[in-house]
Enzyme design. Structure first.
Site, mmCIF file in Angstrom:
data_model
loop_
_atom_site.group_PDB
_atom_site.id
_atom_site.type_symbol
_atom_site.label_atom_id
_atom_site.label_comp_id
_atom_site.label_asym_id
_atom_site.label_seq_id
_atom_site.Cartn_x
_atom_site.Cartn_y
_atom_site.Cartn_z
ATOM 1 C CG ASP A 8 23.420 7.076 36.492
ATOM 2 O OD1 ASP A 8 23.667 6.549 35.379
ATOM 3 O OD2 ASP A 8 22.390 6.813 37.136
ATOM 4 C CG HIS A 9 26.095 3.722 38.242
ATOM 5 N ND1 HIS A 9 25.373 4.636 38.999
ATOM 6 C CD2 HIS A 9 25.346 2.600 38.194
ATOM 7 C CE1 HIS A 9 24.251 4.068 39.390
ATOM 8 N NE2 HIS A 9 24.204 2.849 38.915
ATOM 9 C CB CYS A 65 20.723 7.551 34.300
ATOM 10 S SG CYS A 65 18.935 7.717 34.133
ATOM 11 N N GLY A 66 20.647 4.799 33.423
ATOM 12 C CA GLY A 66 20.203 3.483 32.970
ATOM 13 C C GLY A 66 18.950 3.542 32.118
ATOM 14 C CB THR A 67 15.483 4.084 32.714
ATOM 15 O OG1 THR A 67 15.434 5.034 33.788
ATOM 16 C CG2 THR A 67 15.556 2.666 33.254
ATOM 17 C CG MET A 71 20.137 11.081 34.459
ATOM 18 S SD MET A 71 21.248 12.184 35.348
ATOM 19 C CE MET A 71 22.819 11.448 34.974
ATOM 20 C CG HIS A 98 5.883 20.037 18.014
ATOM 21 N ND1 HIS A 98 4.959 19.045 17.782
ATOM 22 C CD2 HIS A 98 6.305 20.455 16.793
ATOM 23 C CE1 HIS A 98 4.826 18.875 16.475
ATOM 24 N NE2 HIS A 98 5.643 19.721 15.850
ATOM 25 C CG HIS A 133 4.656 24.269 18.503
ATOM 26 N ND1 HIS A 133 3.822 23.188 18.667
ATOM 27 C CD2 HIS A 133 5.046 24.260 17.209
ATOM 28 C CE1 HIS A 133 3.719 22.540 17.523
ATOM 29 N NE2 HIS A 133 4.441 23.175 16.610
#
Length: 148
Positions: A8-9, A65-67, A71, A98, A133
């Site tokens: 995103d932006h 994205c920012g964080t 997403m 895993h 796993h």
């Protein structure tokens, strides 16, 4: 390997860095945007990429994205997606070994382009271990099959 990538932006700079890495590694990719610095809605980018990975059209997907949180949440709504939010190389390696993650999410406001590049390179270059796993992944797959 074929990779779908989007941001995103809030993830434009890291997305550009990851595209450069993919080119250096001779990994085929397709960029699904966004192409603006004005505010956009991350699901509009995360969901189409996740659907492309889930369908098998792409082997892996990378979202920024920012964080990375939005997403990853959006991508994980798509059946068959195991999107890992990663901000360190240890987790990048572990989630491939895993969890057999097929998508990677990162946050540009959390990490810089150099670390993002390292994370992506480790994630792309690490294989799933299977073995003990696989039972865990199988439980997730079974739940999706019965409930989604």
């Amino acid at each position: 390997m074929k990779v779908a990538i989007a941001s995103d932006h809030g993830g434009l700079n890291i997305r550009a860095e990851i595209k450069s890495l993919l080119e250096e590694l001779n990994i085929e990719y397709e960029d699904f945007g966004c192409e603006c610095s004005t505010s956009v809605d991350y699901p509009d980018y995360a969901l189409p990429v996740a659907e492309k990975v889930a369908s098998g059209e792409f082997d892996k997907g990378i979202l920024v994205c920012g964080t990375g949180i939005g997403m990853s949440i959006a991508a994980n709504k798509v059946k068959g997606i195991r999107c890992a939010l990663v901000h360190d190389t240890f987790s990048a390696k572990a989630t491939r070994q895993h969890n057999d993650s097929n998508m990677l999410a990162m946050g540009e406001r959390v990490i810089g382009p150099g670390l993002a590049r390292e994370i992506a390179q480790v994630w792309l270059g690490t294989d799933y271990e299977g073995g003990r796993h696989q039972n865990r992944i199988g439980k997730i797959d079974q739940y999706e099959k019965e409930n989604l």
